[in-house]
Design a protein around this motif. Sequence first.
Motif, PDB file in Angstrom:
ATOM      1  N   VAL A  19       0.844  -1.203   0.000  1.00 13.34           N
ATOM      2  CA  VAL A  19       0.000   0.000   0.000  1.00 13.34           C
ATOM      3  C   VAL A  19       0.878   1.252   0.000  1.00 13.34           C
ATOM      4  O   VAL A  19       0.718   2.144  -0.836  1.00 13.34           O
ATOM      5  CB  VAL A  19      -0.976  -0.012   1.199  1.00 13.34           C
ATOM      6  N   SER A  20       1.815   1.318   0.943  1.00 14.25           N
ATOM      7  CA  SER A  20       2.838   2.380   0.938  1.00 14.25           C
ATOM      8  C   SER A  20       2.296   3.799   0.824  1.00 14.25           C
ATOM      9  O   SER A  20       2.833   4.622   0.085  1.00 14.25           O
ATOM     10  CB  SER A  20       3.801   2.137  -0.231  1.00 14.25           C
ATOM     11  N   PRO A  24      -5.708   7.294   1.498  1.00 11.01           N
ATOM     12  CA  PRO A  24      -6.102   7.250   0.080  1.00 11.01           C
ATOM     13  C   PRO A  24      -5.926   8.626  -0.557  1.00 11.01           C
ATOM     14  O   PRO A  24      -5.904   9.642   0.145  1.00 11.01           O
ATOM     15  CB  PRO A  24      -7.597   6.872   0.133  1.00 11.01           C
ATOM     16  N   VAL A  53     -10.471   5.639  -5.481  1.00 11.42           N
ATOM     17  CA  VAL A  53     -10.584   7.111  -5.531  1.00 11.42           C
ATOM     18  C   VAL A  53     -10.228   7.641  -6.928  1.00 11.42           C
ATOM     19  O   VAL A  53     -10.979   8.436  -7.514  1.00 11.42           O
ATOM     20  CB  VAL A  53      -9.665   7.773  -4.485  1.00 11.42           C
ATOM     21  N   LEU A  54      -9.084   7.196  -7.474  1.00  9.04           N
ATOM     22  CA  LEU A  54      -8.706   7.673  -8.810  1.00  9.04           C
ATOM     23  C   LEU A  54      -9.683   7.134  -9.854  1.00  9.04           C
ATOM     24  O   LEU A  54     -10.000   7.812 -10.838  1.00  9.04           O
ATOM     25  CB  LEU A  54      -7.272   7.242  -9.159  1.00  9.04           C
ATOM     26  N   PHE A  71      -6.162  -3.024 -12.594  1.00  7.05           N
ATOM     27  CA  PHE A  71      -5.282  -4.097 -12.120  1.00  7.05           C
ATOM     28  C   PHE A  71      -4.968  -3.836 -10.653  1.00  7.05           C
ATOM     29  O   PHE A  71      -4.322  -2.829 -10.326  1.00  7.05           O
ATOM     30  CB  PHE A  71      -3.976  -4.136 -12.927  1.00  7.05           C
ATOM     31  N   PHE A  77      -9.152  -5.311  -1.732  1.00  7.10           N
ATOM     32  CA  PHE A  77      -9.469  -4.143  -2.565  1.00  7.10           C
ATOM     33  C   PHE A  77     -10.213  -4.595  -3.833  1.00  7.10           C
ATOM     34  O   PHE A  77     -11.177  -3.954  -4.256  1.00  7.10           O
ATOM     35  CB  PHE A  77      -8.202  -3.379  -2.961  1.00  7.10           C
ATOM     36  N   ALA A  93      -4.873  -8.920 -10.267  1.00  9.05           N
ATOM     37  CA  ALA A  93      -3.596  -9.366 -10.837  1.00  9.05           C
ATOM     38  C   ALA A  93      -2.607  -8.226 -10.733  1.00  9.05           C
ATOM     39  O   ALA A  93      -2.990  -7.057 -10.674  1.00  9.05           O
ATOM     40  CB  ALA A  93      -3.796  -9.726 -12.313  1.00  9.05           C
ATOM     41  N   PRO A  94      -1.293  -8.552 -10.735  1.00 14.15           N
ATOM     42  CA  PRO A  94      -0.296  -7.471 -10.697  1.00 14.15           C
ATOM     43  C   PRO A  94      -0.285  -6.673 -11.993  1.00 14.15           C
ATOM     44  O   PRO A  94      -0.502  -7.224 -13.082  1.00 14.15           O
ATOM     45  CB  PRO A  94       1.031  -8.213 -10.488  1.00 14.15           C
ATOM     46  N   ALA A  95      -0.002  -5.392 -11.859  1.00 18.92           N
ATOM     47  CA  ALA A  95       0.041  -4.493 -13.014  1.00 18.92           C
ATOM     48  C   ALA A  95       1.010  -5.010 -14.082  1.00 18.92           C
ATOM     49  O   ALA A  95       0.749  -4.863 -15.282  1.00 18.92           O
ATOM     50  CB  ALA A  95       0.471  -3.105 -12.534  1.00 18.92           C
ATOM     51  N   PRO A 114       2.699   2.642  -5.674  1.00 15.79           N
ATOM     52  CA  PRO A 114       3.795   3.303  -4.944  1.00 15.79           C
ATOM     53  C   PRO A 114       5.139   2.996  -5.600  1.00 15.79           C
ATOM     54  O   PRO A 114       5.985   2.327  -5.014  1.00 15.79           O
ATOM     55  CB  PRO A 114       3.680   2.677  -3.545  1.00 15.79           C
ATOM     56  N   MET A 118       9.262   0.844  -4.620  1.00 19.43           N
ATOM     57  CA  MET A 118       9.561  -0.471  -5.209  1.00 19.43           C
ATOM     58  C   MET A 118      11.006  -0.537  -5.673  1.00 19.43           C
ATOM     59  O   MET A 118      11.587   0.492  -6.050  1.00 19.43           O
ATOM     60  CB  MET A 118       8.652  -0.706  -6.420  1.00 19.43           C
ATOM     61  N   ILE A 126       7.080  -2.565 -14.449  1.00 19.34           N
ATOM     62  CA  ILE A 126       5.714  -2.030 -14.450  1.00 19.34           C
ATOM     63  C   ILE A 126       5.554  -0.940 -15.512  1.00 19.34           C
ATOM     64  O   ILE A 126       4.581  -0.922 -16.266  1.00 19.34           O
ATOM     65  CB  ILE A 126       5.349  -1.526 -13.038  1.00 19.34           C
TER      66      ILE A 126
HETATM   67  C1  LIG Z   1      -0.772   3.776  -2.463  1.00 15.17           C
HETATM   68  S1  LIG Z   1      -2.114   2.650  -2.725  1.00 15.17           S
HETATM   69  C2  LIG Z   1      -3.028   3.722  -3.837  1.00 15.17           C
HETATM   70  C3  LIG Z   1      -4.485   3.443  -3.872  1.00 15.17           C
HETATM   71  C4  LIG Z   1      -5.290   4.413  -4.749  1.00 15.17           C
HETATM   72  N1  LIG Z   1      -4.856   4.394  -6.125  1.00 15.17           N
HETATM   73  C5  LIG Z   1      -5.172   5.839  -4.230  1.00 15.17           C
HETATM   74  O1  LIG Z   1      -4.501   6.643  -4.918  1.00 15.17           O
HETATM   75  O2  LIG Z   1      -5.733   6.139  -3.177  1.00 15.17           O
HETATM   76  C6  LIG Z   1      -1.330   1.482  -3.789  1.00 15.17           C
HETATM   77  C7  LIG Z   1      -2.247   0.409  -4.375  1.00 15.17           C
HETATM   78  O3  LIG Z   1      -1.500  -0.365  -5.330  1.00 15.17           O
HETATM   79  C8  LIG Z   1      -1.756  -1.757  -5.120  1.00 15.17           C
HETATM   80  N2  LIG Z   1      -0.581  -2.478  -5.663  1.00 15.17           N
HETATM   81  C9  LIG Z   1       0.689  -2.486  -5.168  1.00 15.17           C
HETATM   82  N3  LIG Z   1       1.499  -3.153  -6.006  1.00 15.17           N
HETATM   83  C10 LIG Z   1       0.728  -3.540  -7.068  1.00 15.17           C
HETATM   84  C11 LIG Z   1       1.012  -4.218  -8.293  1.00 15.17           C
HETATM   85  N4  LIG Z   1       2.248  -4.654  -8.597  1.00 15.17           N
HETATM   86  N5  LIG Z   1      -0.011  -4.432  -9.152  1.00 15.17           N
HETATM   87  C12 LIG Z   1      -1.270  -3.992  -8.862  1.00 15.17           C
HETATM   88  N6  LIG Z   1      -1.590  -3.344  -7.728  1.00 15.17           N
HETATM   89  C13 LIG Z   1      -0.603  -3.117  -6.836  1.00 15.17           C
HETATM   90  C14 LIG Z   1      -1.968  -1.862  -3.607  1.00 15.17           C
HETATM   91  O4  LIG Z   1      -2.661  -3.045  -3.264  1.00 15.17           O
HETATM   92  C15 LIG Z   1      -2.781  -0.591  -3.360  1.00 15.17           C
HETATM   93  O5  LIG Z   1      -4.134  -0.810  -3.625  1.00 15.17           O
END
Ligand SMILES: C[S@@+](CC[C@H](N)C(=O)[O-])C[C@H]1O[C@@H](n2cnc3c(N)ncnc32)[C@H](O)[C@@H]1O
Length: 184
Positions: A19-20, A24, A53-54, A71, A77, A93-95, A114, A118, A126
């Motif tokens: 989440v990092s 939100p 939110v976005l 993604f 979530f 799934a991962p981005a 975030p 990473m 990514i």
């Molecule tokens: C900082 S939060 C942002 C949430 C939202 N977009 C916002 O701006 O409030 C980061 C989000 O990215 C997701 N996430 C982290 N790594 C990811 C990846 N490799 N692929 C897809 N989602 C990922 C997390 O689970 C989390 O929902």
Amino acid sequence: MAHEATLFFRQLLTKPKQVSAIAPSSRWLARAMAAGLGPHSGRVVEFGPGTGVLTRGILAAGVAARDLTLFEMSPDFAAHLHATLPGVTIHHAPAQDAPKLIAPGVSAVISGLPLLSMPVGLRMEIVQAAFDILAPDGVFVQFTYGQKPPLSPELMAQMHLRVSKGPKVWANLPPAQVYHFHRA
Ligand SMILES: C[S@@+](CC[C@H](N)C(=O)[O-])C[C@H]1O[C@@H](n2cnc3c(N)ncnc32)[C@H](O)[C@@H]1O
């Protein structure tokens, strides 16, 4: 929304690295990230939507739900997004798997990931995944809380990308800088 705040903070406690973020994004940041999008944008993809939110900013800009694909790696979530966003395609799934799951030709990839937290290799994977699905003139939109873009000038040259600064959104916790990446 109280339920979304609870969900966000529960995820932050259980998966802090994924989440990092301490909160939100604000609706002002959502508006800035979706600036320029509209009913005629065609297909749009969002990476890391979290509580959405976005996503709501993208839909409010006029992108049709059927044109939007998300993604999200977190199952909690992803379940929340399924329950609250009818008509939007959601991949749990991962981005970085996006090129395996959707056809190229997307007009914009909006990322709430975030990236700065990473490892550089994953960051590059990514961003490369985003450009593998983007149309030649497509844009990758990313915000960060830091002072610099999430890729160094050397990495951008290596990946044949250029970056421009979008707005700084002060009404966000913490304030966020928007960046637009294009093919060089
Ligand atoms: C900082 S939060 C942002 C949430 C939202 N977009 C916002 O701006 O409030 C980061 C989000 O990215 C997701 N996430 C982290 N790594 C990811 C990846 N490799 N692929 C897809 N989602 C990922 C997390 O689970 C989390 O929902």
